[in-house]
Design a protein around this motif. Structure first.
Motif, PDB file in Angstrom:
ATOM      1  N   SER A  18       0.863  -1.170   0.000  1.00 24.67           N
ATOM      2  CA  SER A  18       0.000   0.000   0.000  1.00 24.67           C
ATOM      3  C   SER A  18       0.901   1.222   0.000  1.00 24.67           C
ATOM      4  CB  SER A  18      -0.860  -0.029   1.264  1.00 24.67           C
ATOM      5  OG  SER A  18      -1.402   1.240   1.476  1.00 24.67           O
ATOM      6  N   PHE A  19       0.598   2.214  -0.819  1.00 24.98           N
ATOM      7  CA  PHE A  19       1.497   3.365  -0.881  1.00 24.98           C
ATOM      8  C   PHE A  19       0.810   4.588  -1.454  1.00 24.98           C
ATOM      9  CE2 PHE A  19       2.096   0.917  -4.771  1.00 24.98           C
ATOM     10  CZ  PHE A  19       1.965   1.883  -5.748  1.00 24.98           C
ATOM     11  N   VAL A  20       1.546   5.697  -1.375  1.00 24.69           N
ATOM     12  CA  VAL A  20       1.066   6.946  -1.947  1.00 24.69           C
ATOM     13  C   VAL A  20       1.841   7.190  -3.229  1.00 24.69           C
ATOM     14  CG1 VAL A  20       0.850   9.430  -1.588  1.00 24.69           C
ATOM     15  CG2 VAL A  20       0.610   7.855   0.342  1.00 24.69           C
ATOM     16  N   ARG A  21       1.148   7.449  -4.319  1.00 24.18           N
ATOM     17  CA  ARG A  21       1.827   7.696  -5.574  1.00 24.18           C
ATOM     18  C   ARG A  21       1.771   9.182  -5.905  1.00 24.18           C
ATOM     19  NH1 ARG A  21       2.817   4.280 -10.007  1.00 24.18           N
ATOM     20  NH2 ARG A  21       1.441   2.643  -9.294  1.00 24.18           N
ATOM     21  N   HIS A  22       2.937   9.758  -6.159  1.00 22.80           N
ATOM     22  CA  HIS A  22       2.977  11.165  -6.566  1.00 22.80           C
ATOM     23  C   HIS A  22       2.895  11.211  -8.079  1.00 22.80           C
ATOM     24  CE1 HIS A  22       4.484  12.752  -2.693  1.00 22.80           C
ATOM     25  NE2 HIS A  22       4.866  11.503  -2.578  1.00 22.80           N
ATOM     26  N   VAL A  23       1.884  11.813  -8.626  1.00 25.41           N
ATOM     27  CA  VAL A  23       1.841  11.966 -10.080  1.00 25.41           C
ATOM     28  C   VAL A  23       1.662  13.425 -10.450  1.00 25.41           C
ATOM     29  CG1 VAL A  23       1.073   9.662 -10.754  1.00 25.41           C
ATOM     30  CG2 VAL A  23      -0.607  11.378 -10.097  1.00 25.41           C
ATOM     31  N   LEU A  24       2.340  13.816 -11.498  1.00 25.47           N
ATOM     32  CA  LEU A  24       2.088  15.085 -12.161  1.00 25.47           C
ATOM     33  C   LEU A  24       1.785  16.245 -11.227  1.00 25.47           C
ATOM     34  CD1 LEU A  24      -0.343  13.470 -14.674  1.00 25.47           C
ATOM     35  CD2 LEU A  24       1.936  14.220 -15.240  1.00 25.47           C
TER      36      LEU A  24
END
Ligand code: CDP
Length: 586
Positions: A455-461
């Motif tokens: 489970s994780f946090v994705r940094h996009v754009l």
């Protein structure tokens, strides 16, 4: 969680929130007011229609229709996706469909700025570029026209970087580059240190072009000659071991440089009479000739699994389905070569002559989980080899069938395949791509990498953060009865299952995450795929923050021994900008 939520009754395609987000921002067509004007299904329809046009040259209208239908279904079911430029540009005015290019850089001001202009053209259309700067004369060398001193390859690198910064690919994303310098270039030390400071050359991956001669000198503790490419004469000697240590140290500190093993790559160059291969595309998975391009596509292995019966028994690979998708995947990519709009005439020439394609996979870690095989086990390596051998064999079968129907690639008779007894449509057939974005669209693990986290946090754009839980974990947790919101919160807090209570040991073992996989195992998986991949394999050897310099050296040496075509490591926390990070609050 469904696309329906975003597109109303216009689309019943099941996509994750992250996939919808990515599609809306960069893939779905927009009108002049920047409003999205197509649904994800319509996107796949557009791509299928455009690519299947190529079939008209070879078959009946019914065959064109059949291909279009199969292409559409394969994409819409998220079983196969082509590289991003195909999804973005098929059927549009731009029409440039390839992700990978290599541009030669000649040793003159005109040569360098010609390459720069060519890079800009390619980035504009969504492609990524690789360059060898090895032919440039070293810093301080003579410049005949002005009696001055040459600036050297590393100073020119920053011009390419700067230009990349300014041109946004197809108006959608920033370009990516690979810069390569041979290990015997007099400026190699400066090159190794080039990304030592944070925030420099951020649009470049750097790799040292390694020769077997150099590796022998490293292993035997000998000196090694540096050669001025302008004169062909030695310009000094250096202890090979010391030079190698500089590479290892820099990689430990910053992740760069990686290595590309040029001799090994050229032993497998399918068209040696067209010259040597000196560079790869940005992420290293496609060695290419000067002015060559390659189109990639990936099969989602998570969807090539037959459900176990009874329900809890481990699932098995659906080999028939996989064979079918490999054949249609090869056909799709071969068609793309015909309908592609090339940014430069020189690129059109080389690409059409060799017709290289790169069919690969994504969702390998998901497949292992479904099969009940831990990524971090010897069985995973054996299985990887078997799986890729099957895909390679079937890809060649598909290419041979196309050659019977459509003719071999034009340079076939003077290629290494001419001795092989059967004609092929494509000089290469397989590549393992990173699948950085298309794996998000498909909702699977990327390429052949292990899970990044459960489970994780994705940094996009530009600052958006997305929270994700692995769907297979959620499903097993429900089936095995240990699902709870508290458990999920605990997992999210650390990213890993190691210290979370109430999770059965076999499940913990199955959901091993990338920084818990030993470096050697990462490498063994890469080598297993490379064994049956005619292009190369994109793989990052992820190391924990406390990994040692000796550990990195061991990996770099072993990569050469195991006949990898290149190697890239990343030590957790060693770069300021990370795309993915663990254990952050939502
Ligand atoms: O998932 P997607 O198709 O977007 O790309 P990938 O598999 O992560 O990367 C495949 C190749 O696309 C890279 O090796 C580059 O050649 C190119 N690429 C690029 O030019 N610019 C990017 N920002 C990402 C990828």
């Amino acid at each position: 969680r469904l696309a329906k939520a975003a597109f109303g009754s216009r689309d019943d395609l099941k996509l994750s929130i992250n996939a919808v987000e990515v599609l809306k921002r960069r893939y779905l067509l927009k009108n002049e007011a920047r409003r999205v004007v197509e649904t994800p299904s319509e996107l796949f329809g557009r791509v299928a229609r455009h690519v299947a046009q190529a079939e008209a040259d070879y078959g009946s209208p019914a065959a064109v229709e059949e291909a279009q239908r199969r292409f559409y279904e394969m994409m819409r079911s998220l079983e196969f996706l082509p590289n991003s430029p195909t999804l973005m540009n098929a059927g549009t005015r731009l029409g440039q469909l390839s992700a990978c290019f290599v541009i030669p850089v000649d040793d003159s001001i005109e040569g360098i700025f010609k390459a720069l202009g060519e890079m800009a053209r390619i980035h504009q259309t969504g492609g990524g570029t690789g360059f060898a700067f090895s032919r440039l004369r070293p810093r301080g060398d003579v410049v005949a026209s002005t009696q001055g001193h040459a600036s050297g390859p590393i100073s020119f690198l920053s011009i390419f970087d700067k230009a990349t910064e300014i041109i946004v690919q197809g108006g959608k994303r920033r370009g990516a580059n690979m810069g390569i310098l041979r290990c015997d270039h007099p400026d190699v030390v400066e090159f190794i240190e080039a990304k030592g400071r944070r925030g420099v050359l951020t649009n470049f991956n750097l790799s040292v072009g390694i020769t077997d001669k150099f590796m022998r000198a490293v292993v035997n503790g000998r000196d090694f000659a540096l050669v001025n490419p302008r004169t062909g004469r030695p310009s000094g000697r250096i202890k090979a071991g010391a030079l190698f240590d500089m590479m290892v140290n820099a990689a430990w500190r910053t992740g760069d440089p990686g290595l590309v093993f040029l001799d090994h790559i050229n032993r497998h160059n399918p068209t040696p009479q067209q010259g040597a291969i000196e560079a790869t595309n940005p992420c290293g998975e496609v060695p290419l000739l000067p002015f060559e391009s390659c189109i990639l596509g990936s099969i989602n292995l998570a969807r090539m699994v037959a459900e176990g019966r009874p329900r809890r028994a481990a699932a098995t690979v659906d080999w028939d389905k996989l064979r079918d998708r490999v054949h249609w995947g090869v056909r799709f990519l071969d068609d793309v070569i015909d309908v592609n709009r090339y940014p430069l005439e020189s690129i059109a020439d080389v690409t059409r002559r060799n017709r290289k394609i790169g069919l690969g996979v994504m969702g390998f870690a998901d497949m292992l989980i479904r099969l009940g095989i831990a990524y971090d086990s010897p069985q995973a390596v054996t299985f990887a080899r078997r799986l890729m051998r099957f895909i390679h064999t079937e890809s060649l079968n598909a290419s041979a069938q196309l050659a019977r129907d459509r003719g071999a690639f034009p340079a076939f008779r003077r290629s290494i395949h001419a001795q092989g007894g059967r004609r092929l449509r494509n000089a290469t057939v397989n590549t393992i791509a990173p699948t950085g974005t298309i794996s998000i669209i498909a909702g699977c693990s990327s390429g052949i990498e292990p899970l990044f986290a459960v489970s994780f946090v994705r940094h996009v754009l530009s600052g958006t953060r997305l929270f994700e839980v692995n769907p297979w974990f959620e499903r097993i947790a429900r089936e095995r009865g240990f699902y709870s919101r508290q458990m999920l919160a605990d997992v999210a807090a650390s990213g890993s299952l190691t210290n979370v209570k109430g999770i059965p040991p076999d499940v913990k073992r199955l959901f091993v995450t990338t920084f818990d996989v030993p470096a050697r195992q990462h490498l063994e998986i890469q080598a297993a795929f490379q064994k049956h991949t005619d292009n190369a394999v994109s793989k990052t050897i992820n190391l924990p923050a406390d990994a040692t310099v000796d550990g990195v050296r061991e990996i770099y040496l072993a990569a050469h021994r195991l006949r990898c075509k290149g190697i890239t490591i990343y030590r957790y926390g060693s770069k300021s900008e990370q795309v993915l990070s663990m254990g952050e609050p939502n």
